[in-house]
Every structure is written in C-alpha cells, then in structure tokens.
Scaffold this active site. Structure first.
Site, PDB file in Angstrom:
ATOM      1  N   LYS A   1       0.718  -1.162  -0.112  1.00  0.00           N
ATOM      2  CA  LYS A   1       0.006   0.079  -0.019  1.00  0.00           C
ATOM      3  C   LYS A   1       0.739   1.227  -0.032  1.00  0.00           C
ATOM      4  CE  LYS A   1      -3.318  -1.037  -0.668  1.00  0.00           C
ATOM      5  NZ  LYS A   1      -3.610  -1.592  -1.975  1.00  0.00           N
TER       6      LYS A   1
ATOM      7  N   TRP B   1       2.109   1.624  -8.890  1.00  0.00           N
ATOM      8  CA  TRP B   1       2.584   2.761  -9.389  1.00  0.00           C
ATOM      9  C   TRP B   1       3.678   2.677 -10.128  1.00  0.00           C
ATOM     10  CZ3 TRP B   1       2.755   8.056  -6.219  1.00  0.00           C
ATOM     11  CH2 TRP B   1       2.804   9.010  -7.330  1.00  0.00           C
TER      12      TRP B   1
ATOM     13  N   HIS C   1       7.713  -7.699  -1.782  1.00  0.00           N
ATOM     14  CA  HIS C   1       7.180  -6.884  -0.593  1.00  0.00           C
ATOM     15  C   HIS C   1       8.096  -7.198   0.494  1.00  0.00           C
ATOM     16  CE1 HIS C   1       3.638  -4.795  -2.012  1.00  0.00           C
ATOM     17  NE2 HIS C   1       2.714  -6.114  -2.037  1.00  0.00           N
TER      18      HIS C   1
ATOM     19  N   SER D   1      -4.775   3.298   3.549  1.00  0.00           N
ATOM     20  CA  SER D   1      -5.078   2.669   2.270  1.00  0.00           C
ATOM     21  C   SER D   1      -5.312   1.008   2.618  1.00  0.00           C
ATOM     22  CB  SER D   1      -3.840   2.655   1.347  1.00  0.00           C
ATOM     23  OG  SER D   1      -3.973   2.221   0.182  1.00  0.00           O
TER      24      SER D   1
HETATM   25  P1  A3P Z   1      -4.658   4.882  -1.809  1.00  0.00           P
HETATM   26  O1  A3P Z   1      -5.581   3.791  -1.167  1.00  0.00           O
HETATM   27  O2  A3P Z   1      -4.305   5.815  -0.458  1.00  0.00           O
HETATM   28  O3  A3P Z   1      -5.380   5.278  -2.793  1.00  0.00           O
HETATM   29  P2  A3P Z   1       0.040  -0.604  -3.688  1.00  0.00           P
HETATM   30  O4  A3P Z   1       0.223  -0.565  -4.920  1.00  0.00           O
HETATM   31  O5  A3P Z   1       1.274  -0.531  -3.080  1.00  0.00           O
HETATM   32  O6  A3P Z   1      -0.919  -1.571  -2.988  1.00  0.00           O
HETATM   33  O7  A3P Z   1      -0.251   1.087  -3.171  1.00  0.00           O
HETATM   34  C1  A3P Z   1      -1.776   1.253  -3.575  1.00  0.00           C
HETATM   35  C2  A3P Z   1      -2.008   2.815  -3.255  1.00  0.00           C
HETATM   36  O8  A3P Z   1      -1.133   3.576  -4.294  1.00  0.00           O
HETATM   37  C3  A3P Z   1      -3.326   3.480  -3.317  1.00  0.00           C
HETATM   38  O9  A3P Z   1      -3.348   4.338  -2.359  1.00  0.00           O
HETATM   39  C4  A3P Z   1      -3.256   3.956  -4.781  1.00  0.00           C
HETATM   40  O10 A3P Z   1      -4.315   4.857  -4.985  1.00  0.00           O
HETATM   41  C5  A3P Z   1      -1.922   4.520  -4.642  1.00  0.00           C
HETATM   42  N1  A3P Z   1      -1.399   4.826  -6.254  1.00  0.00           N
HETATM   43  C6  A3P Z   1      -1.434   3.859  -7.257  1.00  0.00           C
HETATM   44  N2  A3P Z   1      -0.942   4.374  -8.392  1.00  0.00           N
HETATM   45  C7  A3P Z   1      -1.096   5.759  -7.981  1.00  0.00           C
HETATM   46  C8  A3P Z   1      -0.561   6.934  -8.784  1.00  0.00           C
HETATM   47  N3  A3P Z   1      -0.674   6.816 -10.223  1.00  0.00           N
HETATM   48  N4  A3P Z   1      -0.673   8.107  -8.100  1.00  0.00           N
HETATM   49  C9  A3P Z   1      -0.814   8.118  -6.919  1.00  0.00           C
HETATM   50  N5  A3P Z   1      -1.194   6.944  -6.112  1.00  0.00           N
HETATM   51  C10 A3P Z   1      -1.279   5.891  -6.672  1.00  0.00           C
END
Ligand code: A3P
Length: 287
Positions: A45, A50, A101, A131
């Site tokens: 999270k 990303w 992870h 998140s």
């Molecule tokens: P939120 O739940 O706060 O929106 P992971 O991929 O490690 O599981 O993390 C997920 C988090 O990264 C989520 O946060 C998601 O929305 C955020 N995320 C993914 N792509 C993103 C982007 N392009 N810009 C900003 N946040 C992003």
C-alpha cells in the site's frame, strides 16, 4: 474463516496463505538474480502498482505498449507470489523487472551475491494504514479489518501482512551495499513526478530526454493511470476484489489519514511512531 487461517507465518511475518504458498516461497528462496535485474521493493500500500507502471515506461523509453498490453502482475511480477513460477522468468531477456514486498533480511542468498538494482519506495505509514484498511475491506483473500482502532493496533504491532512497517523500512534503509539501492518516497513522487521519474531513470542508467520524462510522468498521474485496465485490477473478478467497496486506485493522495484517523488514533500512532523510530536517523518526506 478464523484470522489465523488467512495467514502463513514466514520468517516471523504474516503472509496471506492463498497468495503465498510453500511452493511459491521455495521458488523465491531459490530465485537466481542477474546483476542487471531491476527490483522495486515496497511495503504493501505504498505505491507498488504505481512503480509497476513507472519502471516499465522508463525502460521502454516512454513507449506505452508494455503497460497497455500486459497486466501489472505479469509485467513486474511479485517474486514471492503463487502465480510467478509459471511466468518463466529465467527465460525473460534482461533487464528483468521484478518486485517484492519482503524485508531486507528475507531476501534470498542470490540477491546478496549479485546485488541487482533496487528502487525502494516508502510512504507515510498513516496513509499506508488508511489505504490498507480499505484494501482489506475490498479483498476477499485478506482478513476482514474489523473496527478501525482494532486494525490500527494490529498494524502498529506488525500483526498484518508482511509484518511491521517499522521493521520493513528500517531494514531497507539500513541495508548494506547501498550503492545498488535507491530510496524514494511516495510523497516525493506526488510532489514532483517528473523529477522523480528523471531521478529513477538516472539511477537505472536510462537516458531519457525531457519530452520522454514528461510523457511518462503524465501517463503515471493518478487520474490517467487509474483508467489503465492493465493496472487498475478491473480484470480481477469481484469475488477476489470487490472494487464497489473500495477501488484499488482509491484516492492516490498524500495525507488522506487526516480524513480517516480520529484525534485519539492519530495521537496513539504518533506515540508508537516516536518510540519505534527514536534511535533512527533519517529525515522522511512526511515529517
Ligand atoms: P490509496 O489507497 O491511498 O489511494 P500498492 O500498489 O502498494 O498496493 O499501493 C496502493 C496505493 O497507491 C493506493 O493508495 C493507490 O491509489 C496508490 N497509487 C497507485 N497508483 C498511483 C498513482 N499513479 N498516483 C498516486 N497514487 C497511486
């Protein structure tokens, strides 16, 4: 299902049993790295998906084909996950793009011998918690988070998937041979994505002109990336991830914890944070 039935304990850390099997963990332990592998390493999270968008775009020089046509978990696979052994990573051409992870001390022996390039991403743990709380509500393979305060205690005690955020971050910031590891935060990426993409490209020794960096950063903006069906988990059946409860690409901002934690919860979080980080010298972007 009882909470303990959701988890396997691996090297002292909880892992969701349905995603991380004895076979997949053996595959991870025996994985043979190459010196030119590129691994993004992230506590859950904190921006994994990303990075699964950004790094392939950097390596393709901004060509969107890899992120438009290959789902994120095949494009930049989790080394420890159960479906990964079927991807035949040993046959992929270099540089292979991988993710995990895991904590530093959980990496397999080949990692320490070969020292592949690592980009380690950190995020404000209060936002990680927020998140994660929503993600646990949407994903059927994860424990039901229950009441928020209860889940907060589990998070701060490390009784959640992939263990303690504090241990994870400290392990990677204290890693030896740091010249093959780049550290960056989610908050820096939010603040100036172009700058972050440029620095990552430089670390990966990929020469990109200003226009390519701009194009990549624009594609990876939250509002644009969430439309990519190869990255937004829309292809995953609702029985595994019910995005009507919470979308995977949920808000994509820094500081959402302020909308989520009560004053008492935030104060408790700060007390635990101060204690756990008291002997640790590092200036985090969110402090
Ligand atoms: P939120 O739940 O706060 O929106 P992971 O991929 O490690 O599981 O993390 C997920 C988090 O990264 C989520 O946060 C998601 O929305 C955020 N995320 C993914 N792509 C993103 C982007 N392009 N810009 C900003 N946040 C992003």
């Amino acid at each position: 299902m009882m909470e303990e039935e959701f988890y396997t304990v691996y090297k002292g850390v909880y892992l969701p049993s349905s995603v991380y099997t004895p076979e997949s963990l053996k595959y991870f332990e025996e994985f043979v790295f190459r010196p030119d592998d590129i691994i993004t390493i992230i506590y859950p999270k904190s921006g994994t998906v990303w990075m699964q968008e950004i790094v392939p775009l950097i390596m393709s020089g901004g060509d969107p084909a890899p992120v438009d046509t290959i789902v994120n978990w095949k494009r930049v696979p989790w080394l420890e996950a159960h479906q990964t052994s079927s991807l035949k990573l040993e046959q992929r051409p270099s540089p292979r793009l991988l993710t995990t992870h895991f904590h530093y001390n959980m990496m397999p022996s080949s990692f320490f011998e070969v020292k592949p390039k690592v980009i380690y991403v950190m995020r404000n743990p209060k936002d990680v918690f927020t998140s994660s709380f929503y993600h646990h509500e949407a994903a059927s393979f994860l424990v039901n988070p229950g009441p928020q305060t209860e889940f907060l205690h589990k998070f701060l005690d490390g009784k959640v998937m992939f263990g303690s955020w504090f241990d994870h971050v400290k392990s990677w910031l204290n890693a030896e041979d740091r010249e093959h590891i780049m550290h960056i935060s989610y908050e820096e990426m939010i603040m100036d994505l172009k700058d972050a993409v440029g620095r990552m490209a430089q670390f990966l020794q990929k020469s990109l002109d200003h226009e390519a960096i701009e194009k990549i950063a624009d594609r990876c903006l939250f509002k644009n990336m969430r439309k990519n069906n190869m990255s937004n988990y829309s292809t995953v059946p609702r029985v595994f991830m019910d995005q009507t409860k919470s979308e995977f690409l949920r808000k994509g901002i820094a500081g959402d914890w302020k909308n989520q934690l009560t004053v008492a919860e935030a104060e408790y979080f700060d007390t635990v944070y101060k204690d756990k980080m008291k002997d640790f010298q590092y200036k985090f972007a969110w402090e």
